[in-house]
Design a protein around this motif. Sequence first.
Motif, PDB file in Angstrom:
ATOM      1  N   ALA A  61       5.225   5.711   4.785  1.00 43.09           N
ATOM      2  CA  ALA A  61       5.552   5.714   6.214  1.00 43.09           C
ATOM      3  C   ALA A  61       6.925   5.095   6.464  1.00 43.09           C
ATOM      4  N   ILE A  62       7.209   3.970   5.824  1.00 42.74           N
ATOM      5  CA  ILE A  62       8.524   3.332   5.990  1.00 42.74           C
ATOM      6  C   ILE A  62       9.616   4.245   5.439  1.00 42.74           C
ATOM      7  N   LEU A 122      11.989  -4.559  -2.378  1.00 45.29           N
ATOM      8  CA  LEU A 122      10.618  -5.000  -2.137  1.00 45.29           C
ATOM      9  C   LEU A 122       9.596  -4.032  -2.723  1.00 45.29           C
ATOM     10  N   VAL A 123       9.862  -2.740  -2.614  1.00 46.69           N
ATOM     11  CA  VAL A 123       8.953  -1.751  -3.203  1.00 46.69           C
ATOM     12  C   VAL A 123       8.893  -1.921  -4.712  1.00 46.69           C
ATOM     13  N   LYS A 173       0.846  -1.186   0.000  1.00 46.50           N
ATOM     14  CA  LYS A 173       0.000   0.000   0.000  1.00 46.50           C
ATOM     15  C   LYS A 173       0.888   1.245   0.000  1.00 46.50           C
ATOM     16  N   THR A 174       0.423   2.259  -0.690  1.00 45.29           N
ATOM     17  CA  THR A 174       1.196   3.493  -0.817  1.00 45.29           C
ATOM     18  C   THR A 174       1.483   4.122   0.538  1.00 45.29           C
ATOM     19  N   GLY A 175       0.502   4.138   1.420  1.00 39.84           N
ATOM     20  CA  GLY A 175       0.692   4.732   2.745  1.00 39.84           C
ATOM     21  C   GLY A 175       1.768   4.034   3.557  1.00 39.84           C
ATOM     22  N   ILE A 205      14.369   9.435   8.647  1.00 41.91           N
ATOM     23  CA  ILE A 205      14.700   9.904  10.001  1.00 41.91           C
ATOM     24  C   ILE A 205      15.866   9.097  10.573  1.00 41.91           C
ATOM     25  N   LEU A 206      15.840   7.774  10.369  1.00 36.77           N
ATOM     26  CA  LEU A 206      16.921   6.932  10.884  1.00 36.77           C
ATOM     27  C   LEU A 206      18.258   7.204  10.197  1.00 36.77           C
ATOM     28  N   HIS A 207      18.216   7.778   9.015  1.00 35.77           N
ATOM     29  CA  HIS A 207      19.464   8.094   8.314  1.00 35.77           C
ATOM     30  C   HIS A 207      20.261   9.155   9.069  1.00 35.77           C
ATOM     31  N   GLN A 208      19.578  10.027   9.785  1.00 40.24           N
ATOM     32  CA  GLN A 208      20.233  11.070  10.573  1.00 40.24           C
ATOM     33  C   GLN A 208      20.592  10.494  11.940  1.00 40.24           C
TER      34      GLN A 208
END
Length: 72
Positions: free
Chosen positions: A8-9, A53-54, A2-4, A15-18
Motif C-alpha cells: 500500500a505504501i 525500513l522495508v 506486513k506485506t499489505g 502515485i506521489l511520484h507523478q
Amino acid sequence: MKTGVVIAIFIVLAILHQDFWNWDNKSLWFGFLPAGLGYHAAYSVVVAVFWFLVSRFSWPTKTEEWAERGDN
C-alpha cells in the motif's frame, strides 16, 4: 512489516511520484530551488527511508540463513 502495508505504501509513493500538481508551479523553495526539483529531492529522501525500513524489517532472514547453510 506486513506485506499489505508495504504494498500500500509503495502504491501511494508511486502515485506521489507523478507530481502533476507541480508541473506549472513556478515558485522557488528557499529562494533558489524550483518547486518540482525540491519536491523530488524531498520525495527521494522519503523513498530512501521507506526502502531502508522495508529492507531492515521485512528482509527474509530465514530464507537467507537457509541459502547460506547450503542444505537443499
